[in-house]
Enzyme design. Structure first.
Site, PDB file in Angstrom:
ATOM      1  N   LYS A 157       1.097  -1.509   0.362  1.00  0.00           N
ATOM      2  CA  LYS A 157       0.301   0.297   0.385  1.00  0.00           C
ATOM      3  C   LYS A 157       1.077   1.098   0.331  1.00  0.00           C
ATOM      4  O   LYS A 157       1.305   1.283   0.503  1.00  0.00           O
ATOM      5  CB  LYS A 157      -0.577  -0.039   1.100  1.00  0.00           C
ATOM      6  CG  LYS A 157      -2.445   0.588   1.218  1.00  0.00           C
ATOM      7  CD  LYS A 157      -3.606   0.298   2.121  1.00  0.00           C
ATOM      8  CE  LYS A 157      -4.075   1.373   2.205  1.00  0.00           C
ATOM      9  NZ  LYS A 157      -4.766   1.418   1.052  1.00  0.00           N
TER      10      LYS A 157
HETATM   11  N1  PMP Z   1      -6.859  -1.805  -3.401  1.00  0.00           N
HETATM   12  C1  PMP Z   1      -7.165  -0.673  -2.710  1.00  0.00           C
HETATM   13  C2  PMP Z   1      -6.043  -0.562  -4.102  1.00  0.00           C
HETATM   14  C3  PMP Z   1      -7.061   0.146  -1.709  1.00  0.00           C
HETATM   15  O1  PMP Z   1      -6.644   0.843  -2.010  1.00  0.00           O
HETATM   16  C4  PMP Z   1      -7.806  -0.662  -1.260  1.00  0.00           C
HETATM   17  C5  PMP Z   1      -8.061  -0.181   0.762  1.00  0.00           C
HETATM   18  N2  PMP Z   1      -6.857   0.003   1.165  1.00  0.00           N
HETATM   19  C6  PMP Z   1      -8.174  -2.279  -0.716  1.00  0.00           C
HETATM   20  C7  PMP Z   1      -8.432  -3.140  -2.219  1.00  0.00           C
HETATM   21  C8  PMP Z   1      -9.312  -2.486   0.087  1.00  0.00           C
HETATM   22  O2  PMP Z   1      -8.441  -2.920   1.055  1.00  0.00           O
HETATM   23  P1  PMP Z   1      -8.805  -3.529   2.590  1.00  0.00           P
HETATM   24  O3  PMP Z   1      -9.944  -4.063   2.387  1.00  0.00           O
HETATM   25  O4  PMP Z   1      -7.798  -3.940   3.556  1.00  0.00           O
HETATM   26  O5  PMP Z   1      -9.076  -1.673   2.738  1.00  0.00           O
END
Ligand code: PMP
Length: 314
Positions: A157
């Site tokens: 991320k």
């Molecule tokens: N894909 C992207 C690009 C994101 O930014 C997020 C949000 N964090 C997600 C998927 C979903 O991840 P999560 O369920 O861990 O928030």
């Protein structure tokens, strides 16, 4: 941001408006940061703020940091402790969003990952909803492709990588849609701008597997677990083609900020009958109970903000 909120920066708690960084900060110029987005859910019944999957998010922060050659200055357990203290100091009594950030902090010219100092900051703020879409989301397949792992790490991320999401999101919203669905460089369905994606066909849930350049979402994992454990719905991780989006009985997306949101239409094709389908309905309702502490079987995913402080100080 409310200037008076308490944040954690440079190893201590301070007011948001006192925790400043310099204009030349490396991460601001080169996107050399990584972050998390964690939700906290208030339970009036329990007078408690439940932080959802805090450990899982901090494990992912450690993984992202490793890819960026950073060293998080705390273990997962220490980060959990700092975060509950941060939320308790803010005395939140409503839903929140927590944003931990690791960033390269040198104030100098020179793009690289090595030999740059890293800093940790954690911000927490009141948060209501990411989408205002009880009627479902109107989506489009983006002209922008999801970043490929051969270009930048899709499973980390990373702040800089979010230009990919921003391009797709703005294109979609300015064209009148609610959200973008990005294909991978090789043309398979990858994910939304900040959400993972699922389709339902004949009682089976399908979602792109980890090699489709997705961010491996915590909410994705949660929904997959709940589908199987609670409802006996099979979940298959595999490559998904664009046209499968149009023929699916249900499509929904998931993310910490977004929760579970059903998709009403994709590029002018109505999904199913345009309402929230039975699988999304069951999962969304159960997810809501889990995050607010109403399902004891899943208390392991919750960190109690106030009860854990009491235990820590007694
Ligand atoms: N894909 C992207 C690009 C994101 O930014 C997020 C949000 N964090 C997600 C998927 C979903 O991840 P999560 O369920 O861990 O928030």
């Amino acid at each position: 941001m409310d200037a008076g909120l308490t944040v954690y920066a440079k190893g201590r708690f301070s007011r948001y408006d006192e925790a400043k960084i310099g204009l030349m900060t490396h991460a601001l110029h080169y996107g050399t940061g990584c972050f998390e987005g964690v939700r906290g859910f208030w339970s009036a019944r329990d007078e408690e703020l439940y932080l959802f999957q805090l450990e899982e998010h901090y494990e992912r922060l450690h993984a992202s940091a490793k890819i960026l050659m950073m060293k998080v200055p705390h273990t997962v357990a220490e980060l959990v402790e700092i975060t509950t203290e941060l939320c308790a100091r803010n005395n939140f009594r409503g839903d929140v969003y927590v944003r931990p950030l690791m960033y390269k902090s040198n104030e100098e010219i020179g793009v690289r990952l090595h030999d740059v100092h890293d800093e940790l900051a954690i911000m927490a703020m009141p948060f209501d909803r990411y989408f205002d879409a009880t009627a479902g989301l109107n989506c489009t397949v983006s002209g922008w492709r999801r970043i490929d792992d051969t270009t930048a790490p899709a499973r980390a991320k990373v702040t800089g990588v979010y230009i990919n999401s921003a391009l797709a999101k703005s294109e979609a919203v300015l064209d009148g849609y609610d959200e973008a669905i990005l294909l991978s460089a090789d043309g398979h369905v990858s994910e939304g701008s900040a959400e993972n994606i699922f389709i339902v066909k004949k009682g089976v849930i399908y979602t792109p597997d980890a090699s489709q350049n997705i961010l491996e979402g915590c909410t994705r994992k949660t929904l997959m677990t709940l589908a199987v454990e609670q409802f006996g719905i099979p979940v298959v991780e595999r490559a998904i083609d664009r046209s499968e989006l149009f023929t699916a009985e249900e499509v929904f997306i998931s993310g910490s900020a977004a929760g579970l949101q059903f998709v009403r239409a994709i590029d002018h094709r109505v999904v199913g009958d345009g309402t929230q389908g039975p699988v999304a309905t069951k999962l969304a309702a159960f997810y809501d109970r889990v995050v607010r502490g109403m399902e004891p079987a899943y208390h392991r995913w919750l960190t109690r903000t106030y009860a854990s402080r009491k235990t820590a100080t007694v």
